[in-house]
Motif scaffolding. Structure first.
Motif, PDB file in Angstrom:
ATOM      1  N   ASP A  93       0.841  -1.197   0.000  1.00  0.00           N
ATOM      2  CA  ASP A  93       0.000   0.000   0.000  1.00  0.00           C
ATOM      3  C   ASP A  93       0.877   1.248   0.000  1.00  0.00           C
ATOM      4  N   GLY A 140       2.692   1.704  -3.207  1.00  0.00           N
ATOM      5  CA  GLY A 140       1.827   1.965  -4.346  1.00  0.00           C
ATOM      6  C   GLY A 140       1.388   3.412  -4.469  1.00  0.00           C
ATOM      7  N   ALA A 141       1.967   4.301  -3.687  1.00  0.00           N
ATOM      8  CA  ALA A 141       1.600   5.719  -3.780  1.00  0.00           C
ATOM      9  C   ALA A 141       1.827   6.230  -5.197  1.00  0.00           C
ATOM     10  N   TYR A 142       0.886   7.021  -5.692  1.00  0.00           N
ATOM     11  CA  TYR A 142       1.026   7.523  -7.061  1.00  0.00           C
ATOM     12  C   TYR A 142       2.279   8.383  -7.208  1.00  0.00           C
ATOM     13  N   VAL A 192       6.964   9.049  -2.107  1.00  0.00           N
ATOM     14  CA  VAL A 192       7.804   7.901  -1.749  1.00  0.00           C
ATOM     15  C   VAL A 192       7.863   7.843  -0.221  1.00  0.00           C
ATOM     16  N   ALA A 208       9.371   6.553   8.710  1.00  0.00           N
ATOM     17  CA  ALA A 208       8.231   6.462   9.626  1.00  0.00           C
ATOM     18  C   ALA A 208       7.152   5.536   9.076  1.00  0.00           C
ATOM     19  N   ARG A 252      17.379   2.068   1.446  1.00  0.00           N
ATOM     20  CA  ARG A 252      18.372   3.077   1.847  1.00  0.00           C
ATOM     21  C   ARG A 252      18.109   3.557   3.280  1.00  0.00           C
ATOM     22  N   ALA A 290      15.195  10.725  -2.830  1.00  0.00           N
ATOM     23  CA  ALA A 290      14.850   9.474  -2.150  1.00  0.00           C
ATOM     24  C   ALA A 290      15.597   8.300  -2.790  1.00  0.00           C
ATOM     25  N   HIS A 303      -5.822  15.108  -3.957  1.00  0.00           N
ATOM     26  CA  HIS A 303      -6.061  13.882  -3.206  1.00  0.00           C
ATOM     27  C   HIS A 303      -7.228  14.113  -2.241  1.00  0.00           C
ATOM     28  N   LYS A 342      -1.677  11.649   2.319  1.00  0.00           N
ATOM     29  CA  LYS A 342      -1.183  10.439   2.988  1.00  0.00           C
ATOM     30  C   LYS A 342      -1.075  10.609   4.501  1.00  0.00           C
ATOM     31  N   ASP A 350      -2.248   2.426  13.460  1.00  0.00           N
ATOM     32  CA  ASP A 350      -0.911   2.013  13.893  1.00  0.00           C
ATOM     33  C   ASP A 350       0.007   3.208  14.164  1.00  0.00           C
ATOM     34  N   ASN A 352       1.563   5.366  12.480  1.00  0.00           N
ATOM     35  CA  ASN A 352       2.840   5.486  11.743  1.00  0.00           C
ATOM     36  C   ASN A 352       2.877   6.725  10.851  1.00  0.00           C
ATOM     37  N   VAL A 404       0.918   7.408   8.454  1.00  0.00           N
ATOM     38  CA  VAL A 404       0.421   7.125   7.109  1.00  0.00           C
ATOM     39  C   VAL A 404      -1.001   6.595   7.213  1.00  0.00           C
ATOM     40  N   LEU A 405      -1.914   7.242   6.523  1.00  0.00           N
ATOM     41  CA  LEU A 405      -3.295   6.757   6.475  1.00  0.00           C
ATOM     42  C   LEU A 405      -3.395   5.730   5.358  1.00  0.00           C
ATOM     43  N   SER A 406      -3.386   4.464   5.743  1.00  0.00           N
ATOM     44  CA  SER A 406      -3.353   3.400   4.743  1.00  0.00           C
ATOM     45  C   SER A 406      -4.724   3.196   4.120  1.00  0.00           C
ATOM     46  N   SER A 407      -4.732   2.449   3.016  1.00  0.00           N
ATOM     47  CA  SER A 407      -6.017   2.150   2.359  1.00  0.00           C
ATOM     48  C   SER A 407      -6.921   1.343   3.278  1.00  0.00           C
ATOM     49  N   ALA A 408      -6.322   0.446   4.049  1.00  0.00           N
ATOM     50  CA  ALA A 408      -7.144  -0.364   4.964  1.00  0.00           C
ATOM     51  C   ALA A 408      -7.718   0.507   6.078  1.00  0.00           C
ATOM     52  N   TRP A 468      -7.587   8.971  -4.339  1.00  0.00           N
ATOM     53  CA  TRP A 468      -6.903   8.524  -3.128  1.00  0.00           C
ATOM     54  C   TRP A 468      -5.405   8.538  -3.418  1.00  0.00           C
ATOM     55  N   TRP A 469      -4.549   8.635  -2.397  1.00  0.00           N
ATOM     56  CA  TRP A 469      -3.129   8.892  -2.629  1.00  0.00           C
ATOM     57  C   TRP A 469      -2.338   7.675  -3.103  1.00  0.00           C
ATOM     58  N   THR A 470      -2.923   6.477  -2.996  1.00  0.00           N
ATOM     59  CA  THR A 470      -2.200   5.278  -3.407  1.00  0.00           C
ATOM     60  C   THR A 470      -3.119   4.372  -4.208  1.00  0.00           C
ATOM     61  N   LEU A 471      -2.505   3.471  -4.969  1.00  0.00           N
ATOM     62  CA  LEU A 471      -3.253   2.516  -5.780  1.00  0.00           C
ATOM     63  C   LEU A 471      -3.920   1.509  -4.845  1.00  0.00           C
TER      64      LEU A 471
END
Lengths: 165, 371
Positions: free
Chosen positions: A22, A25-27, A30, A34, A69, B245, B301, B305, B326, B328, B330-334, B346-349
């Motif tokens: 998940d 998979g961010a569009y 990265v 954390a 990394r 990154a 979005h 995220k 959790d 962390n 990050v607001l996950s899809s779940a 939404w920010w991720t696939l």
């Protein structure tokens, strides 16, 4: 081992990998360190599993390599060197040299130097950008050496910026 | 120039594209910019009667600086947006962009592009230099019941893929069908044209950007030169790498949001799509196209995220940081399963069947690039 325990362990592995995919998979974004914090010390191992899973799309395998990394251990360094030298996909080799430079700094200059001597111009461009991001005196010295023999103009222009104020 | 457009894989009528006369351009002048930061003088933007949307832009101030609309006042004198407290107003959003700032009305049904004199000020941060040219583009027409977006598909040095082979490449066609299908389900038709890149493919097939330098991406977008300024250019590249990154891949990236719709040859005139997954996950590539197209056309979005921002729309679910089970960051899809993770923006696939909301379609249908 009790069946219920095995099932719980399998579910937790699946859930952790699902969470990694998940994030990977961010569009556009990265992940930072954390994002993997809740996975604890197993995060690097999970990323290596994703990076070497042929069922995972190349972009996310590459992102897993790049994310390593963030975990600069000797085991991760050995894995990344292996990816740089032997990964079948060019994208993973490129991501490995970038992750080595970002995670290990001057200790990765041997691999970055090898990448700058590659016949693949995209590998050389990735290595040049890795040097630019490092910005150390040793990186600048390597860039100065390589720009004298680099044939691609757009790679030369990156090498010329390494170490510049 | 006449182009043959293809819609949903089937030949469509030959067209000149959306009528250019529906776009009314207004010069907002040239302005000196301080390299230590610049608040513009108030600029009056006279929105004509019958305007569907207005795009305003100022640039180029270089890749080392970022700029945005600082404040915006409606014709009736109401302060509609203020950059120091952007969440306090609603209905509008202007994010910082490098090199060229872009603002779009509407980005929400709550703040339409009504006729009259709007007043806005820009802010450009430190690192800019020289002068900027500012302009407005008004789309003056009526909104179609079934809007159409014209897209140029430009192939930039991707192995085995060019304007000819892409038309029969099964994986590319799967990606394209996904893109067309997602937008068609929302009520927006997309017609495409296949174009080969005429610049230095070796230099642009892998786009390298960093957190403080997107000049390579901007240079690619500056090559966008469709025959009609209302056509949106999608560049297909091998990879997009974030060098901050460690070179991590970016699946796709749109100018903006919003992009400089109806304005070609600027650093905010296109969309870039990485093709790494075409062979193994072409549907994902199509989803990226749909998502990035949404950004270019003024969609944000639904929730970022980290939960720090949401879009300005009322009908898209928000996922607050309280859902970060959790913790962390990050607001996950779940975690956001009932709070927007099935939305195309939404920010991720996350979802296998992402959808656009009615308000999102409302915004897209009014974009200057859409007819």
């Amino acid at each position: 081992m009790p069946t219920a325990f095995v099932a719980l362990w399998a579910w937790s592995v699946w859930a952790a990998d699902d969470a990694i995919l998940d994030v990977l998979g961010a569009y556009e974004g990265v992940p930072d360190v954390a994002a993997f914090a809740s996975m604890g010390p197993e995060a690097a191992g999970r990323l290596i599993s994703v990076a070497t899973d042929p069922a995972v799309p190349p972009s996310r395998r590459g992102r897993a390599v790049s994310a390593l990394r963030l975990f600069p251990t000797s085991e991760v360094q050995a894995f990344l060197v292996g990816q740089f030298r032997t990964a079948p996909e060019a994208v993973l080799r490129r991501k490995a040299v970038g992750a080595l430079a970002a995670g290990f700094g001057d200790a990765a200059l041997n691999e970055v130097g090898e990448a700058l001597a590659s016949t693949d111009v995209q590998m050389r461009a990735a290595a040049a950008h890795a040097l630019l991001a490092m910005g150390t005196p040793a990186a600048a010295a390597l860039a100065a050496e390589r720009r004298l023999v680099e044939p691609a103009g757009h790679v030369v222009s990156v090498l010329e910026r390494v170490g510049a104020p | 120039m006449i182009a043959l457009w293809l819609a949903c894989g089937e030949p469509a009528a030959t067209t000149d594209g959306p009528p250019a006369e529906e776009i009314v351009a207004a010069d907002l002048g040239t302005h000196d910019v301080s390299d230590t930061g610049w608040y513009s003088e108030p600029m009056v933007v006279s929105v004509p009667e019958g305007t569907t949307s207005t795009m305003v832009t100022c640039g180029d101030f270089g890749p080392s600086a970022v700029g945005a609309i600082y404040d915006l006042t409606t014709p009736s004198g109401t302060l509609a947006y203020q950059g120091d407290d952007p969440g306090a107003y609603g209905g509008f959003r202007s994010d910082f962009l490098d090199d060229r700032a872009v603002g779009l009305l509407p980005v929400s049904p709550r703040l339409a592009s009504e006729a009259g004199d709007w007043t806005l000020r820009w802010f450009v941060g430190a690192g800019a230099g020289g002068s900027v040219s500012c302009e407005a583009r008004h789309r003056v027409d009526t909104v179609s019941e079934r809007p159409t977006l014209l897209v140029d598909l430009v192939f930039v040095g991707v192995d085995g893929l060019d304007a000819t082979t892409a038309q029969t490449d099964a994986n590319f066609q799967t990606a394209l069908d996904t893109f067309l299908g997602d937008w068609s389900a929302a009520g927006v038709d997309v017609a495409v044209s296949y174009v080969d890149f005429e610049g230095d493919s070796a230099a642009f097939t892998v786009i390298e950007v960093s957190d403080d330098d997107a000049s390579e991406l901007g240079a690619l977008f500056e090559t966008a030169s469709p025959f009609n300024d209302r056509v949106v250019t999608f560049f297909f590249v091998t990879d997009i790498a974030n060098t901050t990154a460690g070179g991590a891949t970016i699946l796709g990236i749109a100018a903006g949001p919003p992009g400089a719709a109806s304005l070609s040859r600027t650093s905010k005139s296109g969309v870039a799509i990485a093709t790494l997954d075409l062979a193994t996950a072409p549907t994902d590539v199509g989803r990226v196209m749909a998502h990035e197209g949404g950004h270019f056309l003024g969609l944000f979005h639904t929730t970022e995220k980290d939960g720090s921002q949401t879009d300005p729309l009322d009908d898209t679910p928000e996922c607050g940081v309280a859902n970060d089970a959790d913790a962390n960051g990050v607001l996950s899809s779940a975690e956001c399963a009932a709070h927007g993770s099935d939305n195309a923006m939404w920010w991720t696939l996350g979802s296998d069947s992402p959808a656009f909301s009615d308000d999102q379609v409302w915004v897209v249908a009014r974009n200057p690039a859409v007819d």
